[in-house]
Motif scaffolding. Structure first.
Motif, PDB file in Angstrom:
ATOM      1  N   ARG A  70     -23.289  27.690 -18.903  1.00 52.67           N
ATOM      2  CA  ARG A  70     -22.739  26.970 -20.042  1.00 52.67           C
ATOM      3  C   ARG A  70     -21.287  26.536 -19.811  1.00 52.67           C
ATOM      4  N   ARG A  71     -20.661  27.082 -18.770  1.00 52.73           N
ATOM      5  CA  ARG A  71     -19.283  26.712 -18.439  1.00 52.73           C
ATOM      6  C   ARG A  71     -19.262  26.179 -16.996  1.00 52.73           C
ATOM      7  N   PRO A  72     -19.764  24.970 -16.804  1.00 52.46           N
ATOM      8  CA  PRO A  72     -19.889  24.433 -15.437  1.00 52.46           C
ATOM      9  C   PRO A  72     -18.562  24.328 -14.701  1.00 52.46           C
ATOM     10  N   ALA A  73     -17.468  24.111 -15.418  1.00 52.48           N
ATOM     11  CA  ALA A  73     -16.166  24.001 -14.748  1.00 52.48           C
ATOM     12  C   ALA A  73     -15.809  25.300 -14.042  1.00 52.48           C
ATOM     13  N   ASP A  74     -16.196  26.440 -14.635  1.00 51.08           N
ATOM     14  CA  ASP A  74     -15.925  27.729 -13.998  1.00 51.08           C
ATOM     15  C   ASP A  74     -16.681  27.853 -12.679  1.00 51.08           C
ATOM     16  N   ILE A  75     -17.894  27.324 -12.640  1.00 50.45           N
ATOM     17  CA  ILE A  75     -18.703  27.383 -11.426  1.00 50.45           C
ATOM     18  C   ILE A  75     -18.137  26.440 -10.373  1.00 50.45           C
ATOM     19  N   LEU A  76     -17.884  25.206 -10.769  1.00 50.12           N
ATOM     20  CA  LEU A  76     -17.414  24.196  -9.822  1.00 50.12           C
ATOM     21  C   LEU A  76     -16.037  24.543  -9.251  1.00 50.12           C
ATOM     22  N   GLY A  77     -15.253  25.291 -10.015  1.00 56.30           N
ATOM     23  CA  GLY A  77     -13.923  25.676  -9.548  1.00 56.30           C
ATOM     24  C   GLY A  77     -13.861  27.055  -8.939  1.00 56.30           C
ATOM     25  N   HIS A  78     -14.987  27.743  -8.855  1.00 59.89           N
ATOM     26  CA  HIS A  78     -14.993  29.100  -8.304  1.00 59.89           C
ATOM     27  C   HIS A  78     -14.595  29.065  -6.828  1.00 59.89           C
ATOM     28  N   PRO A  79     -13.778  30.005  -6.367  1.00 57.22           N
ATOM     29  CA  PRO A  79     -13.311  29.978  -4.967  1.00 57.22           C
ATOM     30  C   PRO A  79     -14.436  29.927  -3.942  1.00 57.22           C
ATOM     31  N   ASP A  80     -15.536  30.649  -4.173  1.00 61.16           N
ATOM     32  CA  ASP A  80     -16.637  30.628  -3.212  1.00 61.16           C
ATOM     33  C   ASP A  80     -17.314  29.262  -3.156  1.00 61.16           C
ATOM     34  N   VAL A  81     -17.424  28.612  -4.308  1.00 56.11           N
ATOM     35  CA  VAL A  81     -18.023  27.274  -4.351  1.00 56.11           C
ATOM     36  C   VAL A  81     -17.101  26.284  -3.651  1.00 56.11           C
ATOM     37  N   VAL A  82     -15.816  26.368  -3.939  1.00 54.30           N
ATOM     38  CA  VAL A  82     -14.848  25.476  -3.310  1.00 54.30           C
ATOM     39  C   VAL A  82     -14.853  25.645  -1.795  1.00 54.30           C
ATOM     40  N   GLU A  83     -15.007  26.894  -1.335  1.00 53.00           N
ATOM     41  CA  GLU A  83     -14.971  27.169   0.101  1.00 53.00           C
ATOM     42  C   GLU A  83     -16.237  26.706   0.823  1.00 53.00           C
ATOM     43  N   LEU A  84     -17.405  26.904   0.191  1.00 44.94           N
ATOM     44  CA  LEU A  84     -18.670  26.682   0.898  1.00 44.94           C
ATOM     45  C   LEU A  84     -19.285  25.303   0.674  1.00 44.94           C
ATOM     46  N   ILE A  85     -19.036  24.697  -0.472  1.00 49.56           N
ATOM     47  CA  ILE A  85     -19.719  23.446  -0.813  1.00 49.56           C
ATOM     48  C   ILE A  85     -18.784  22.260  -0.678  1.00 49.56           C
ATOM     49  N   ASP A  86     -19.195  21.309   0.127  1.00 54.84           N
ATOM     50  CA  ASP A  86     -18.447  20.060   0.311  1.00 54.84           C
ATOM     51  C   ASP A  86     -19.124  18.985  -0.534  1.00 54.84           C
ATOM     52  N   PHE A  87     -18.502  18.644  -1.662  1.00 52.32           N
ATOM     53  CA  PHE A  87     -19.126  17.705  -2.592  1.00 52.32           C
ATOM     54  C   PHE A  87     -19.000  16.254  -2.129  1.00 52.32           C
ATOM     55  N   THR A  88     -18.373  16.029  -0.989  1.00 58.73           N
ATOM     56  CA  THR A  88     -18.392  14.674  -0.427  1.00 58.73           C
ATOM     57  C   THR A  88     -19.675  14.446   0.365  1.00 58.73           C
ATOM     58  N   GLU A  89     -20.449  15.502   0.582  1.00 62.14           N
ATOM     59  CA  GLU A  89     -21.732  15.408   1.256  1.00 62.14           C
ATOM     60  C   GLU A  89     -22.844  15.749   0.265  1.00 62.14           C
ATOM     61  N   PRO A  90     -24.092  15.316   0.536  1.00 63.93           N
ATOM     62  CA  PRO A  90     -25.189  15.619  -0.392  1.00 63.93           C
ATOM     63  C   PRO A  90     -25.373  17.118  -0.616  1.00 63.93           C
ATOM     64  N   VAL A  91     -25.696  17.449  -1.840  1.00 62.20           N
ATOM     65  CA  VAL A  91     -25.955  18.829  -2.231  1.00 62.20           C
ATOM     66  C   VAL A  91     -27.184  18.833  -3.134  1.00 62.20           C
TER      67      VAL A  91
END
Length: 210
Positions: A70-91
């Motif tokens: 319910r709080r997607p910003a918390d997920i998208l800004g989580h350090p592990d997400v920032v480190e592992l997921i490159d949103f400039t590439e398909p996901v």
């Protein structure tokens, strides 16, 4: 579905509302086609998070995140997400069996849109959802099973579920019962079930084209 997407080149996955990890996990299925797969597992249950931490410790490109859909910003800004997921590439973002526990006032379409806005063209969204045309007895049973808990079900119509794919182009057979979802010709497929289940769960995958 995950295996097919990996064969098409998708190497990043975010599994929202994952539940206790089972075998094979999303990243294990995907790695059969792409050994370089990265994956994030998200759940708001601390017990699920603890299980994920234990089971995924030997995978440096896989992480469990304790957060609320319910709080997607918390997920998208989580350090592990920032480190592992490159949103400039398909996901590939998986919302499997979770959005029917999001009430209308919690804005499920807005939650999907928050992820869509970060996803690059060629990304995919996978949703499965409990349908409003399920057998009334099955609906009543699920409602009784979740009574008094935060996980109250919201059964949606076909049009309501399709609306969640705004901005995505459906692939494969579109929105169908999950046991019937496939990519490619239907010839020669063996039905997985002798009869449709009373609780109707339909699923679809969509590709972000722009």
């Amino acid at each position: 579905m995950v295996g097919q997407l990996s064969e098409q080149g998708i190497r990043q996955y975010i599994d929202l509302g994952t539940g206790i990890p089972t075998y094979p996990n999303v990243h294990e299925v995907a790695r059969k086609a792409r050994p370089d797969v990265r994956a994030i597992y998200v759940d708001n249950d601390p017990v699920v998070y603890m299980h994920a931490q234990v089971m995924l410790t030997d995978s440096p490109t896989v992480a469990g995140v304790h957060a609320d859909l319910r709080r997607p910003a918390d997920i998208l800004g989580h350090p592990d997400v920032v480190e592992l997921i490159d949103f400039t590439e398909p996901v590939c973002v998986l919302m499997v069996g979770v959005l029917h526990f999001i009430m209308d006032e919690e804005d499920p379409a807005g939650i999907v849109a928050a992820f869509r806005e970060r996803m690059a063209p060629g990304s995919h969204l996978v949703i499965s959802h409990a349908m409003a045309d399920s057998d009334p007895e099955a609906i009543a049973q699920l409602a009784a099973a979740t009574a008094g808990s935060p996980a109250q079900p919201r059964f949606r119509t076909r049009d309501e579920v399709l609306a969640l794919f705004d901005g995505f182009e459906l692939i494969g057979p579109g929105l169908v019962p999950v046991q019937d979802w496939h990519v490619g010709p239907d010839d020669g497929r063996i039905p997985l079930l002798d009869a449709p289940p009373k609780l109707r769960i339909e699923g679809a995958a969509g590709r972000l084209t722009a």
